[in-house]
Design a protein around this motif. Structure first.
Motif, short mmCIF file in Angstrom:
data_model
loop_
_atom_site.label_atom_id
_atom_site.label_comp_id
_atom_site.label_asym_id
_atom_site.label_seq_id
_atom_site.Cartn_x
_atom_site.Cartn_y
_atom_site.Cartn_z
N ILE A 93 19.63 -42.60 59.19
CA ILE A 93 20.10 -42.45 60.57
C ILE A 93 21.62 -42.29 60.59
O ILE A 93 22.17 -41.42 61.28
CB ILE A 93 19.68 -43.66 61.41
CG1 ILE A 93 18.15 -43.67 61.59
CG2 ILE A 93 20.37 -43.64 62.78
CD1 ILE A 93 17.63 -44.92 62.27
N ILE A 94 22.31 -43.14 59.84
CA ILE A 94 23.77 -43.08 59.79
C ILE A 94 24.22 -41.73 59.24
O ILE A 94 25.07 -41.05 59.82
CB ILE A 94 24.31 -44.23 58.92
CG1 ILE A 94 23.99 -45.58 59.57
CG2 ILE A 94 25.82 -44.08 58.71
CD1 ILE A 94 24.15 -46.76 58.63
N ALA A 95 23.64 -41.32 58.11
CA ALA A 95 24.03 -40.06 57.46
C ALA A 95 23.75 -38.86 58.37
O ALA A 95 24.57 -37.94 58.49
CB ALA A 95 23.29 -39.90 56.14
N GLY A 96 22.58 -38.85 59.03
CA GLY A 96 22.22 -37.73 59.88
C GLY A 96 23.15 -37.58 61.07
O GLY A 96 23.55 -36.47 61.43
N THR B 92 20.56 -31.62 60.03
CA THR B 92 21.11 -32.97 60.18
C THR B 92 20.26 -33.83 61.11
O THR B 92 20.10 -35.03 60.87
CB THR B 92 22.55 -32.91 60.72
OG1 THR B 92 22.58 -32.25 62.00
CG2 THR B 92 23.46 -32.15 59.75
N ARG B 93 19.70 -33.22 62.16
CA ARG B 93 18.84 -33.99 63.05
C ARG B 93 17.51 -34.34 62.37
O ARG B 93 16.90 -35.37 62.66
CB ARG B 93 18.56 -33.24 64.36
CG ARG B 93 19.77 -32.97 65.24
CD ARG B 93 20.75 -34.12 65.31
NE ARG B 93 20.12 -35.36 65.80
CZ ARG B 93 20.67 -36.56 65.69
NH1 ARG B 93 21.83 -36.72 65.08
NH2 ARG B 93 20.04 -37.61 66.18
N THR B 94 17.05 -33.50 61.45
CA THR B 94 15.84 -33.81 60.70
C THR B 94 16.09 -35.01 59.78
O THR B 94 15.22 -35.89 59.63
CB THR B 94 15.39 -32.60 59.88
OG1 THR B 94 15.13 -31.49 60.76
CG2 THR B 94 14.12 -32.91 59.10
N ILE B 95 17.26 -35.06 59.16
CA ILE B 95 17.62 -36.22 58.32
C ILE B 95 17.63 -37.49 59.15
O ILE B 95 17.06 -38.52 58.76
CB ILE B 95 18.99 -35.99 57.66
CG1 ILE B 95 18.91 -34.84 56.64
CG2 ILE B 95 19.48 -37.27 56.98
CD1 ILE B 95 20.25 -34.40 56.09
N ALA B 96 18.27 -37.43 60.32
CA ALA B 96 18.30 -38.60 61.20
C ALA B 96 16.88 -38.98 61.63
O ALA B 96 16.53 -40.16 61.67
CB ALA B 96 19.17 -38.31 62.43
N GLY B 97 16.07 -37.98 61.94
CA GLY B 97 14.70 -38.25 62.38
C GLY B 97 13.88 -38.95 61.32
O GLY B 97 13.07 -39.82 61.63
N ALA B 98 14.09 -38.60 60.05
CA ALA B 98 13.36 -39.26 58.97
C ALA B 98 13.68 -40.75 58.94
O ALA B 98 12.79 -41.59 58.78
CB ALA B 98 13.70 -38.62 57.63
N GLY B 99 14.94 -41.09 59.11
CA GLY B 99 15.31 -42.50 59.14
C GLY B 99 14.80 -43.21 60.38
O GLY B 99 14.38 -44.38 60.33
N GLU B 100 14.82 -42.51 61.51
CA GLU B 100 14.34 -43.10 62.76
C GLU B 100 12.86 -43.47 62.66
O GLU B 100 12.44 -44.51 63.17
CB GLU B 100 14.58 -42.11 63.91
CG GLU B 100 16.05 -41.92 64.25
CD GLU B 100 16.36 -40.64 64.99
OE1 GLU B 100 17.53 -40.41 65.33
OE2 GLU B 100 15.42 -39.84 65.23
N GLY B 101 12.09 -42.62 62.00
CA GLY B 101 10.67 -42.90 61.86
C GLY B 101 10.41 -44.16 61.04
O GLY B 101 9.53 -44.96 61.37
N ILE B 102 11.17 -44.34 59.96
CA ILE B 102 11.01 -45.55 59.15
C ILE B 102 11.33 -46.79 59.98
O ILE B 102 10.60 -47.79 59.96
CB ILE B 102 11.92 -45.49 57.90
CG1 ILE B 102 11.48 -44.34 56.98
CG2 ILE B 102 11.89 -46.81 57.14
CD1 ILE B 102 12.42 -44.08 55.83
N ALA B 103 12.42 -46.72 60.76
CA ALA B 103 12.81 -47.86 61.58
C ALA B 103 11.75 -48.19 62.61
O ALA B 103 11.37 -49.36 62.80
CB ALA B 103 14.15 -47.57 62.27
#
Length: 372
Positions: A82-85, A101-112
């Motif tokens: 999320i931070i990196a995205g 970049t939003r896809t990277i953030a989305g991957a982290g958001e899903g884990i959270a």
């Protein structure tokens, strides 16, 4: 039995909100992304779809990681994404770069989100835990949507994305109270069986329900803009609607169990369809506010009920976590479907389609409840 402590609940709520932040403020976020990358309405829909679908994939992955990996470690990885995205988005321009970049953030958001949902299932009263999460998230989202246009004017889009990244950094500190995820051997949830038919039908219904909701929610800001509403009028409507969502979530927690879930779900569906229909045609500021209030109230009222259905299908919590993945896929499907109808710039087809899909999805869930 391992129950969620007060500190663990607070940490889980914060992690869940950070993970679901894109969902909570989708219309406002898309407006910021549009300025950051000079994107068209169609491109915005696809950007939202990529981010939300990335969330869905990693929520689904979380379902399999729950019994195998340390929850704190997994959430730390998610927050890092999320931070990196968000930091990368702040320094990106153009459709391809922002989509990545939003896809990277989305991957982290899903884990959270996935691990936060699993943690809520460990609470002594899971329904209350979900209610606290929804109300707190709605309050945070309402405040953000109300002031986002002013913040954007004063500090610019880059600073807003950097602030999102900073929020992820702060959330890392809450991992000390977040549960590790280990279940005691004598916990009855360890051997509970799954009602596969109820789970299958409920998850299909959840997918299409959230697809219909997301179709309207994601494009609410653009629909208001198409009617000539200015940014502050739109922000008021989105913010008031999000406050109404708090009331919907709270009312769901207060609804007597003797009423069951079928009647309340059908009522929420009728209210949602009315809100969709109000968005079709020329909007005034007051009509836009009413539409947003009805939409968010019904959505947040229905969500705990749908979570309850999935909880009934599997007391071990796997179906509720899977629901997080399925509903997020639905949230990604919605804006992509709308984007495909916008060749003429008219939202009428999207509105009618959303009404039909939402009605059918709730009828499917009701059928699953009746036959199970």
């Amino acid at each position: 039995m391992h129950c969620l402590s007060a500190g663990g609940l607070a940490a889980s709520v914060l992690i869940g909100i950070v993970g679901a932040w894109t969902i909570l403020i989708t219309p406002g976020l898309l407006a910021v992304v549009a300025v950051q990358g000079a994107l068209s309405d169609q491109q915005l829909g696809y950007v939202a779809a990529w981010e939300i679908n990335a969330m869905a994939v990693t929520i689904g992955l979380s379902t399999f990681l729950l019994p195998r990996w340390d929850w704190r470690l997994c959430v730390a990885v998610g927050l890092t994404f999320i931070i990196a995205g968000n930091v990368a988005t702040a320094f990106s321009a153009g459709y391809a770069a922002i989509t990545l970049t939003r896809t990277i953030a989305g991957a982290g958001e899903g884990i959270a989100v996935g691990f936060a949902f699993a943690a809520f299932g460990r609470a002594e009263n899971p329904d209350r835990a979900f209610s606290i999460y929804l109300v707190t998230g709605a309050l945070a989202g309402a405040i953000a949507l109300l002031y986002l246009p002013s913040w954007q004017e004063s500090v610019g889009t880059r600073t807003l994305f950097l602030a999102n990244g900073a929020l992820g950094v702060l959330t890392l500190g809450g991992l000390f109270w977040f549960p590790h995820g280990r279940v005691a051997a004598d916990d009855p949830r360890a051997t509970a069986l799954c009602n596969r038919r109820l789970a299958f039908l409920a998850l299909i219904g959840v997918f299409f329900y959230f697809g219909a909701i997301s179709a309207m929610w994601s494009y609410a800001e653009r629909i208001g803009q198409a009617s000539g509403l200015d940014a502050h009028q739109i922000a008021r409507g989105l913010s008031y609607g999000t406050f109404a969502g708090m009331g919907g979530a709270a009312l769901a927690g207060l609804t007597p169990r003797r009423l069951g879930r079928i009647g309340p779900l059908l009522v929420s569906g009728v209210v949602s369809i009315i809100s969709f229909r109000l968005l079709d045609g020329r909007l005034t500021p007051h009509i836009f506010i009413i539409a947003m209030v009805l939409l968010l109230f019904a959505w947040n009222y229905a969500q705990p009920l749908l979570s309850g259905v999935c909880s009934d299908a599997d007391p071990r919590g796997r179906i509720v976590c899977a629901m997080g993945s399925i509903q997020t896929f639905g949230m990604g499907f919605g804006p992509a479907a709308v984007a495909a109808t916008l060749g003429s710039g008219n939202f009428s087809l999207a509105v009618w389609g959303s009404c039909a899909v939402l009605g059918a999805s709730l009828l499917l869930v009701v059928s699953a409840i009746r036959t199970s």
